[in-house]
Scaffold this active site. Sequence first.
Site, PDB file in Angstrom:
ATOM      1  CD  GLU A 186      52.027  33.571  38.922  1.00 29.26           C
ATOM      2  OE1 GLU A 186      51.528  33.195  39.980  1.00 29.26           O
ATOM      3  OE2 GLU A 186      52.107  34.779  38.601  1.00 29.26           O
ATOM      4  CD  GLU A 219      46.919  38.642  39.370  1.00 33.92           C
ATOM      5  OE1 GLU A 219      47.448  37.903  40.222  1.00 33.92           O
ATOM      6  OE2 GLU A 219      47.553  39.168  38.429  1.00 33.92           O
TER       7      GLU A 219
END
Length: 920
Positions: free
Chosen positions: A448, A718
């Site tokens: 990502e 995260e």
Amino acid sequence: MSLRVARVTVDAPHGSDTVATATPAIGWVSESDARGWMQSGAELELELDGETQVHRVSGRDSVRVRWPFRPLRPRDEATLRVRVTGSDEAVSPWSEPRRIVAGFLADGEWTAHTIAVAAPATYAEPATLRTTFPVDGEVRRATLYATAVGVYQASLNGEDVDDQVLKPGWTPFHTRTVHESTDVTALVRSGENAVTVRLAGAWATEHYGFRENAAPVYEEQPRFAAQLLIEYADGRVQTAQTDESWQSAPNEITASGLYAGEDHDARRGTSDWSPVAVVADVPVPGARVSPFVRRIEELPVAEVITTPSGRTVLDFGQNLVGRLRIRVQGASGTVVTLRHAEVLEHGELGTRPLRAAAATDRYTLAGDGVEVWEPEFTFHGFRYAEIDGWPGVLDPADITAVVIHSDMERTGWFDTSHELVRQLHQNVVWGLRGNFLSVPTDCPQRDERLGWTGDIQVFAPTASFLYDVRGFLDSWLRDLEIDQVDGVVPFVVPNVLGPARAAAAWGDAAAVVPTVLYERFADLDTLERQFDSMRAWTDVIVGYSGDLRLWEGMFQFGDWLDPDAPPQHPAKAKTSADIVASAYVFRSADLTARAAALLGRESEAREYAEIAEEVRRAFVAEYVTESGRMVSDAQTAYSLAIVFDMVDESRRQALGDRLAELTRLGGYRIGTGFVGTPIIQDALTRTGHLDTATRLLTQTENPSWLYPVTMGATTIWERWDSMLPDGTINPGQMTSFNHYALGAIADWLHRTVAGLAPAAPGYARIAIEPHPLEGFDDAEAAHLTPYGEARVRWQRSGESIIVEATVPANTDADVVLPDGRRHTVGSGSHRWTSTAPAPRPEPGEVGPESSLAEIIDDSEAYQAIVEVLGELRPAIAEDFRDNTEWSPRLTLGELFARLLGPEPRAAVERRLTALNTARS
């Protein structure tokens, strides 16, 4: 009196003299030992082309002063000196000269062709490009202008031209490219010269998207363009530029990708030269405004681990971003394999969170003695590296972790006696370092690594304190405006995820980030340049809100990663996504109105202020009850209404009280996601619930800010539970151990706990308001403001709080001490002694700040007070029970002060504490 100009600043990347514009903003930092020193004027002296230009400034201006001289021309070299005059008419000596080099090209001056490998054998084939050129006289200056759709490093006569890595970085390659402007005069020699370029694809050839949808977005092969401008002492000018005369060849890098890693075969060398292909030109590049990416730090192996399966894993003690440098000796053809991961899972390398990213580097030995190798065109997010195929006995001293990121100046520091909170802050710093690499990414390790707009929207204030990110975010905002489509800001910038779609709190980066740059750096230039982008985004979401002025019923990320959301459905938050969206319509409209006012665009300021007020009223009418409840009875909803100033004072307090109650009912565990987490502490503090905020901050059970710290985290995760307590990685398909968004708490630590914040743009005026937290012995914040270093420190000393502050020259400060006393002070060092404020009782708790009205309504607390008073002073207990003259607004603390001495009063307070503990 001592007075000097300690520093002259200019809009150039950190560590560089090269500016990207003909009229760069300039500034200076003055230092004086005179308390309250203010500048009354300054002289600026520019030496350029053998001439001296002088400009005089009246007043205090010393930050981002607009260029007052004739515009620079390409390759101009100038020196700037400054001297200042104080309000006492004392004049400083001249500053040291600040060198300024014009790094941009004139219109039409870029003439280089774009070249690539003519017949690549593989996708995104790494290559070496080369040319030669003669030099036949004394060279006055040689400048290399170079760019790539891909990444490159150039060498001249066998020596790299600079220490940058992964240049020119990532921009929307189809529409914007960046050129370096490198002085290579010292590398040019008389006679034949050779330019060699190592080239790979990196961001330009990566496959973007998720799972089976991943695909190339920009190019299948990297491209390169450059022109070397040689200026001779006799006035001649010679240009060597990329064209069909260049040659290319495969090199020792056999494969390279950001996600996959890099393969290097040291046996190959570079041979089989063939003509290049001249391909479609890159967009005309502009001069760099963002900082360079560099090797910043090196870390040794902290521990060598043998895993349960018998593999060798190296622990570097810190989750970082970069790559490994190895020193190895062995037989030709031996392959050393390096696999990277952020965590261990049950003792083995935890690679599942990487998804499709192999994060694996391979080095094939040449076999000719000691070999030193570091991958060149990739990077990994890792703390652990698994080593396979190492010849002989592994000496950990032969392997080093090389930390890379954009080279920004460190400007902010925080410290506290609370060890876990100190480590939390350190984790925030490392999270920023790992994700500020060319663009502000969400994560640096998996498949990502994208410039998610929501992440930087919430984190920009924290980043702006810790590092000088002005140029970094200035550059990224240019890309944001490029990637806007009809006003809609995409989820990621640069946009590689398909057509732009609107999402609240994500697209609002268009309004929030330029505002932060103005607030923290006094950067009106970027705010002015980005105003059309800001307004276009606001127009889009105001349009979505319709006549009702509420943005409802559309796709939203909402309060992303609410800890109660299912692992596979991170958008399913407790707070309604419509509430989040409508609050951000108000937020962006309000910021657009304020920006318009600053820029003198009065009609637009009125227009957007009226829209913001319409949205605010609609929000309150639809989502806030008269009694001060949100229809989404969740912490993020209350925090948005409070921090965005969407409710009046009376309802704000009721909302804050309910927010504190929800926090207590949740066991002081985190109940917010990406949207609520950065602001909940401010919402609690502003409504008088500092004790609740303290307990929320210091909670160590999952979910909390400190739970990852207790699990050994060295960056921000995260998810609140990216790793479960049993050492298992979160079962969701999406988790990362280096995501800075939830680290936005650090801004509250700086501003509120330590008490250092801007009270005017660029810290021209400073707000000093420390909040000593229960259980903390001290806290300190220091920030290198555009005016110089500001510092605030508080420390407990018995029952007192000692507050010390340093205010930079040419600024002043508004001070609010913990006991509520207020001061206005000028520059210099200051010290105050304050008493600590009495803790405010939390919802459901009673204490000295509780009113008699609250106690009468709380029969359990009322009875407890009567009982303990009866034990201590029966007559007083009787008076307390029967006296109807006491004002219901009188607090227990005030009552105790009238009725009891210190010792009996302490006994009552101990009983109340016991009652509160039992209730918790």
